[in-house]
Design a protein around this motif. Structure first.
Motif, PDB file in Angstrom:
ATOM      1  N   SER A 160       0.824  -1.212   0.000  1.00  0.00           N
ATOM      2  CA  SER A 160       0.000   0.000   0.000  1.00  0.00           C
ATOM      3  C   SER A 160       0.855   1.257   0.000  1.00  0.00           C
ATOM      4  O   SER A 160       1.992   1.263   0.485  1.00  0.00           O
ATOM      5  N   HIS A 167      -6.741   0.652   1.893  1.00  0.00           N
ATOM      6  CA  HIS A 167      -7.976   0.016   1.425  1.00  0.00           C
ATOM      7  C   HIS A 167      -7.759  -1.495   1.494  1.00  0.00           C
ATOM      8  O   HIS A 167      -7.356  -2.130   0.519  1.00  0.00           O
ATOM      9  N   ALA A 169      -9.459  -5.095   2.213  1.00  0.00           N
ATOM     10  CA  ALA A 169     -10.777  -5.734   2.233  1.00  0.00           C
ATOM     11  C   ALA A 169     -11.071  -6.406   3.565  1.00  0.00           C
ATOM     12  O   ALA A 169     -12.220  -6.395   4.039  1.00  0.00           O
ATOM     13  N   PRO A 172     -11.684  -3.161   6.721  1.00  0.00           N
ATOM     14  CA  PRO A 172     -12.216  -2.015   5.965  1.00  0.00           C
ATOM     15  C   PRO A 172     -12.122  -0.673   6.684  1.00  0.00           C
ATOM     16  O   PRO A 172     -12.130   0.369   6.021  1.00  0.00           O
ATOM     17  N   GLN A 175      -7.205   2.752   8.209  1.00  0.00           N
ATOM     18  CA  GLN A 175      -6.746   3.745   7.249  1.00  0.00           C
ATOM     19  C   GLN A 175      -5.235   3.959   7.275  1.00  0.00           C
ATOM     20  O   GLN A 175      -4.639   4.235   6.241  1.00  0.00           O
TER      21      GLN A 175
END
Length: 577
Positions: A160, A167, A169, A172, A175
């Motif tokens: 990331s 993001h 899965a 969720p 951040q």
């Protein structure tokens, strides 16, 4: 009516005695405040006093407040708002304490997690707790790399872009992962970058956020292992956290009688409710909190010597023994110690009192659902009572001891389930209304699942747990969690876990296993299967095999009472010369 002259001296004496009794009775105030305000108040009173010290480092209250404000500014810059959940996956450290208070200053909710959590455990807790930000460090990377474990739990993290919200899965709400110390890692915001982000928000903005926090807002979620395979998150308000912390230990320790600032050595990890209570009590008194990133007797002894620790909060005998067994330990060096807190067997605690005869030993009972201690040794208790009972319910705590089958109150000296009703009972289990209703009845009584008896003097004696739960080094370990995991092995048909005594950790798990037909799995194979997936203290120390007809049975199920006896027989035979 006016008193007769001949009775006036007697009435004056009665009034004086009554006034003294009232002063004693009302000496412990019921005080509550938002958690962030606690640090602000103490830092304004004693800015230059050392707030926290670890081997090789120390930090004043002014420094701790400034670091906490920086973290709070960073959280605001990341969009964190009141009520959002922030994880802290770090060992005992300056960074941990600053993150705890920084989160509180903006009205967010801290969720401390064990650095020993495995990827499997993190993969459940992080999404369940709805963590938006996780604070981590590299302080014990060689021993427990918590950042790597988070990455293993959520494989997309390492790929990331840390400059943008994550993001994932499987998580969720998550951040950002922020490094408060250590190297920048893939997918994480490093310390330097986080400090730059903090510049986007002001201290005034933090102060405004702090002023909006309410006493009954949630301030902490502490995860505790229950009797199911997954841990439960105890939702604790600022009133739970501060009101109980200020009043309860103060009543037992008589803090008003301290002639010098408290210097508290505290051993347990700060994700534990008892350790957090010790930290906050120490800060409430404007004291110095001594701790370490991991428990090491020699390091603890050097730290306690350097700062002249006058209160020893080992909490558990394993920690107290690490200090007393350190090379060069001399009780005479600690004649200034005025208090200590630990639980243990009567023999252990009598020994502890003999090592520190001048210190007030405080025994007790506590649980995360009640934000820590709910029973503590009374000031008037004898050494025998301190060693053999877990004290009396603290002021404000209502206690019942009931027959778990009928709900009827048990007479004195008869074991029964402990029920508690008090202002420190949790708001509930996070995201689990059903288990909250099971735990807290319609009249506000928390059903603890613990067996206790009550003496005629009102002292409580812990008798065990209604449902199987091990206490490994002070940590709750549900046997169900280990059993469920073992049964996920393709060769395991049945698994039953019990505890055996252990000199260092009080008790440790062992497992009885029935293999699937034709399986050739060994004990070493199954222990290796657990390692790395279960925390080390949850991994069975031994595996004993059973055939289908070998299980000891009660009327309808396998008898764990008989298995405990068998496990102890195995333990004795293995130690014979």
């Amino acid at each position: 009516m006016l008193a007769h002259p001949q009775n006036s001296s007697r009435n004056d004496a009665d009034d004086t005695q009554r006034r003294e009794e009232n002063l004693t009775m009302w000496s412990v105030n019921s005080e509550a405040m938002p958690l962030g305000d606690l640090l602000v108040r103490t830092a304004s009173r004693t800015p230059d006093r050392i707030a926290i010290a670890l081997p090789g480092e120390e930090h004043t209250y002014a420094e701790l407040l400034n670091e906490s404000i920086l973290i709070a500014r960073g959280l605001l810059s990341l969009g964190i708002e009141r009520g959002d959940h922030v994880g802290i996956v770090a060992p005992n450290s300056y960074e941990f304490v600053a993150a705890l208070f920084g989160t509180a200053l903006v009205g967010a909710v801290s969720v401390p997690l064990s650095v020993r959590s495995t990827p499997r455990e993190l993969a459940y807790v992080i999404p369940h707790a709805e963590l938006k930000v996780i604070f981590a460090t590299d302080l014990i990377r060689s021993h427990a790399d918590s950042v790597q474990r988070i990455a293993d739990a959520f494989p997309g993290l390492s790929d990331s872009d840390a400059s943008k919200p994550l993001h994932l899965a499987s998580a969720p709400h998550l951040q950002h992962v922020v490094m408060l110390q250590g190297e920048d890692r893939p997918g994480t915001i490093g310390r330097v970058a986080f400090a730059k982000l903090a510049d986007q928000s002001s201290s005034d903005a933090v102060n405004i956020a702090r002023s909006r926090v309410r006493i009954r807002d949630a301030g902490l979620v502490l995860y505790t292992s229950g009797t199911t395979s997954n841990p439960k998150g105890c939702l604790l308000s600022h009133e739970n956290i501060t009101r109980g912390t200020f009043a309860r230990p103060g009543a037992a320790f008589s803090a008003e009688e301290f002639t010098e600032p408290m210097v508290m050595w505290c051993a347990p990890p700060l994700f534990h409710s008892a350790a957090i209570q010790g930290l906050l009590f120490c800060i409430h008194l404007g004291g110095t909190f001594l701790t370490d990133v991991h428990l090491d007797g020699d390091r603890a002894l050097a730290l306690a010597r350097k700062y002249r620790a006058n209160s020893l909060w080992g909490m558990f005998m394993a920690a107290m023994r690490s200090l007393m067994d350190a090379e060069g330990f001399d009780p005479a060096e600690f004649s200034h110690v005025h208090s200590m807190m630990s639980v243990g067997t009567p023999a252990d605690l009598m020994e502890l009192q003999s090592v520190f005869p001048q210190a007030l030993l405080v025994n007790g009972l506590g649980m995360t659902e009640v934000t820590g201690w709910f029973a503590l040794s009374d000031r008037a208790d004898t050494p025998e009572q301190r060693a053999r009972t877990q004290g009396k319910p603290v002021t404000g705590a209502e206690i019942r001891v009931i027959d778990p089958e009928t709900g009827e109150d048990r007479p004195d000296n008869t074991p029964g389930e402990l029920l508690i009703r008090t202002y420190t009972v949790m708001l509930g289990y996070f995201h689990d209304e059903e288990k909250t209703r099971e735990a807290i009845d319609e009249n506000g009584w928390l059903h603890t699942g613990d067996l206790v008896s009550r003496t005629p003097t009102g002292h409580l004696i812990f008798e065990g747990r209604i449902k199987d739960m091990l206490k490994v080094g002070g940590e709750n370990v549900p046997t169900t969690e280990i059993e469920v995991f073992l049964c996920e092995h393709p060769d395991v048909l049945i698994a039953e876990v019990v505890g055996i005594p252990d000199a260092r950790l009080d008790e440790v798990p062992v497992a009885f296993v029935q293999l699937s037909r034709g399986s050739m799995a060994t004990a070493d194979d199954l222990i290796a299967y657990c390692k790395g997936e279960l925390a080390s203290f949850k991994t069975p120390r031994a595996i004993f095999f059973k055939e289908e007809t070998d299980w000891p049975m009660s009327s309808t199920k396998i008898s764990k009472v008989a298995l405990r006896v068998e496990a102890r027989e195995h333990q004795v035979s293995s130690t014979r010369p």
